[in-house]
Design a protein around this motif. Structure first.
Motif, short mmCIF file in Angstrom:
data_model
loop_
_atom_site.label_atom_id
_atom_site.label_comp_id
_atom_site.label_asym_id
_atom_site.label_seq_id
_atom_site.Cartn_x
_atom_site.Cartn_y
_atom_site.Cartn_z
N ASN A 1 1.45 3.91 9.08
CA ASN A 1 1.88 4.94 8.14
C ASN A 1 1.28 4.73 6.75
O ASN A 1 1.00 5.68 6.04
N GLN A 2 1.08 3.47 6.39
CA GLN A 2 0.53 3.17 5.07
C GLN A 2 -0.94 3.60 4.97
O GLN A 2 -1.37 4.16 3.96
N GLU A 3 -1.69 3.32 6.02
CA GLU A 3 -3.11 3.70 6.03
C GLU A 3 -3.27 5.22 6.03
O GLU A 3 -4.15 5.77 5.36
N CYS B 1 -6.14 -0.40 -4.88
CA CYS B 1 -5.65 -0.60 -3.52
C CYS B 1 -6.76 -0.92 -2.52
O CYS B 1 -6.49 -1.05 -1.31
N ARG C 1 -2.68 6.60 2.54
CA ARG C 1 -3.85 6.46 1.67
C ARG C 1 -4.87 7.57 1.94
O ARG C 1 -5.47 8.11 1.00
N TYR D 1 8.92 8.32 9.41
CA TYR D 1 7.61 8.09 8.80
C TYR D 1 6.53 9.05 9.32
O TYR D 1 5.40 9.01 8.83
N TYR E 1 -6.37 -3.81 -0.11
CA TYR E 1 -5.85 -3.64 1.24
C TYR E 1 -6.96 -3.14 2.14
O TYR E 1 -7.32 -1.96 2.13
N LEU F 1 0.81 -1.21 0.00
CA LEU F 1 0.00 0.00 0.00
C LEU F 1 0.85 1.26 0.00
O LEU F 1 0.56 2.21 -0.73
N ILE F 2 1.91 1.31 0.81
CA ILE F 2 2.64 2.56 0.99
C ILE F 2 3.24 3.06 -0.32
O ILE F 2 3.18 4.25 -0.63
N HIS F 3 3.81 2.18 -1.11
CA HIS F 3 4.50 2.64 -2.32
C HIS F 3 3.52 2.99 -3.43
O HIS F 3 3.85 3.78 -4.32
N THR G 1 -1.12 -1.23 8.45
CA THR G 1 0.09 -0.61 9.01
C THR G 1 -0.15 0.89 9.07
O THR G 1 -0.57 1.50 8.08
#
Length: 481
Positions: free
Chosen positions: A164-166, A149, A169, A231, A152, A109-111, A162
């Protein structure tokens, strides 16, 4: 290393990053992860091509273009955006999202989110300079990626995500909603922010005025790490944008608590420079901090988040912390423009510069300083001098399109060679093995050679090319033998 200023050179950094941009608009690089200590060679991937984690540079160059319109800058921006829009996997996720794992990773997700953020920030800053159909193409690409995405957690924060990933988004949703006529995510955004605070935020580290965020819900329930310091911008900025949109002061207060978590957790290295902490481990009432090994290049997203908080009102503590970090950048910037990557690893992670982390730094520095009058002249100028960054266990060298990661004589077995215009690099093997020889087009001509003695580092080759040598770590540079 010598240190003469407390202000980093933004144009020098932008020019170094520009030297990795291909004719197609890819941002190539040796994608070292100086927090986890990995790179594509450790995964046997040997990828040095485009990575979406470098996308914040697109936003930074767009901000420079808006402040200093220039045909060269406009052509660069359009090329970068076209490439990122087009590089998509069959499942709708962006291509080249493996970062330090290389092309062996095709999900995450993050990238995906950071790829979208770079493009959206570019449109936010300089969309009015772009053809309307190219802006529309960016927004359409981001929407398709958001849809892809949803694999996810259905597109929303959840127990399995996770932190930072959420948050990243949600930041994408916020910018996309601001810049498009599509209001699909309007109601989701405020709900997502509330859920993220509930799931991941943890007050009391290092003090009652601070809050960190657990990486995962499992870290909260079983004991685990709070997000690494670099992050936090991914969490801070969406909270600030949420405050601006909703007017809820608690969102801004929570963003400030996250800032204080980072600003009150640093350490001072042997050169006297202020450094981000690595992360905290929390279990029950115990909280343990680790500082090193830790990156230097890559502080930018968190500092960008602090910059956004400071835009909402003065804060002497956060401003002082920012100034201290700017002095750290300046202390560890090489003449070629890139920064020392990290310290404490005593391997390639300390010296091999990742374009992706430097892209995050450029995003912050551009927001902080903006471009000088001669910015585009300096960014596009030929880079004629060889640059070397050497430590006791590894050194980075680049000249023209060539780069290499090597070990000083008898100090290790690094023999990595690549080109800034190639998407793969290679390792040279010892002559007594039966492996294929290094491709000649990757060989770094006249690369410097060093020997590490007990009293310091000596240069032992006889090359005469104009070279800037920067030395970091515990041993001094003694010059040519």
């Amino acid at each position: 290393m010598e240190h003469h200023t407390t202000t980093p050179d933004t144009a020098a950094l932008a020019g170094w990053l520009h030297s990795w941009v291909t004719d197609e608009g890819a941002i190539n690089g040796f994608h070292n992860h100086s927090v986890w200590g990995t790179n594509p060679a450790t995964f046997l991937d040997f990828t040095s091509g485009h990575t979406t984690f470098a996308a914040p540079a697109v936003g930074a160059w767009a901000q420079a273009l808006a402040a200093r319109p220039d045909e060269r800058g406009l052509a660069l921006l359009r090329r970068l955006l076209r490439h990122q829009c087009a590089e998509v996997q069959p499942d709708g996720q962006y291509a080249h999202i493996g970062f330090q794992v290389g092309e062996s990773a095709t999900s995450g997700l993050i990238h995906n989110a950071v790829g979208s953020l770079g493009m959206l920030l570019a449109v936010r800053h300089a969309g009015y300079l772009l053809p309307a159909d190219e802006v529309a193409a960016v927004l359409a690409a981001v929407r398709r990626n958001l849809d892809a995405c949803e694999v996810y957690d259905g597109g929303r924060p959840g127990e399995d995500g996770t932190c930072n990933q959420e948050y990243a988004r949600v930041w994408v949703k916020q910018l996309y909603t601001e810049l498009s006529d599509d209001k699909t995510y309007v109601d989701e955004i405020s709900e997502d922010l509330s859920e993220l605070v509930r799931l991941f935020h943890h007050r009391g580290v290092p003090d009652a005025d601070s809050a960190g965020t657990f990486r995962t819900v499992r870290d909260r329930t079983e004991g685990g790490i709070l997000e690494p310091a670099e992050y936090y911008g991914l969490m801070i900025v969406p909270l600030v944008l949420g405050y601006r949109a909703q007017g809820d002061p608690e969102l801004l207060d929570e963003a400030r608590r996250l800032c204080r978590h980072v600003a009150r957790s640093p350490w001072t290295d042997e050169t006297g420079a202020t450094r981000f902490h690595r992360y905290w481990y929390v279990r029950g009432e115990r909280a343990l901090k680790t500082d090193t090994p830790m990156l230097i290049a890559g502080m930018g997203l968190t500092l960008y988040g602090i910059h956004e908080v400071l835009a909402e009102g003065p804060d002497a503590e956060l401003e002082a912390f920012t100034e201290a970090c700017l002095a750290t950048y300046a202390r560890y910037q090489t003449p070629a423009g890139y920064f020392v990557s990290a310290s404490g690893w005593h391997n390639e992670a300390d010296i091999a510069p990742s374009t992706a982390w430097h892209a995050h730094d450029l995003l912050f520095l551009m927001a902080r300083y903006g471009p000088d009058d001669d910015f585009w002249d300096r960014v596009t100028a030929p880079r004629e001098r060889r640059s070397v960054l050497v430590s006791d266990r590894a050194y980075w060298a680049e000249s023209g399109v060539h780069w290499s990661v090597r070990s000083p004589l008898t100090a290790g077995d690094l023999h990595l060679y690549g080109r800034k215009d190639r998407a793969v690099f290679a390792r040279e093997f010892f002559a007594w093995t039966d492996r294929e020889p290094l491709p000649e087009e990757l060989r770094h001509p006249d690369v410097p050679e060093f020997f590490v003695a007990g009293d310091g580092i000596y240069r032992v080759d006889r090359g005469e090319a104009p070279t800037d040598i920067t030395v970091v770590g515990p041993l001094p540079y003694r010059g040519r033998l």
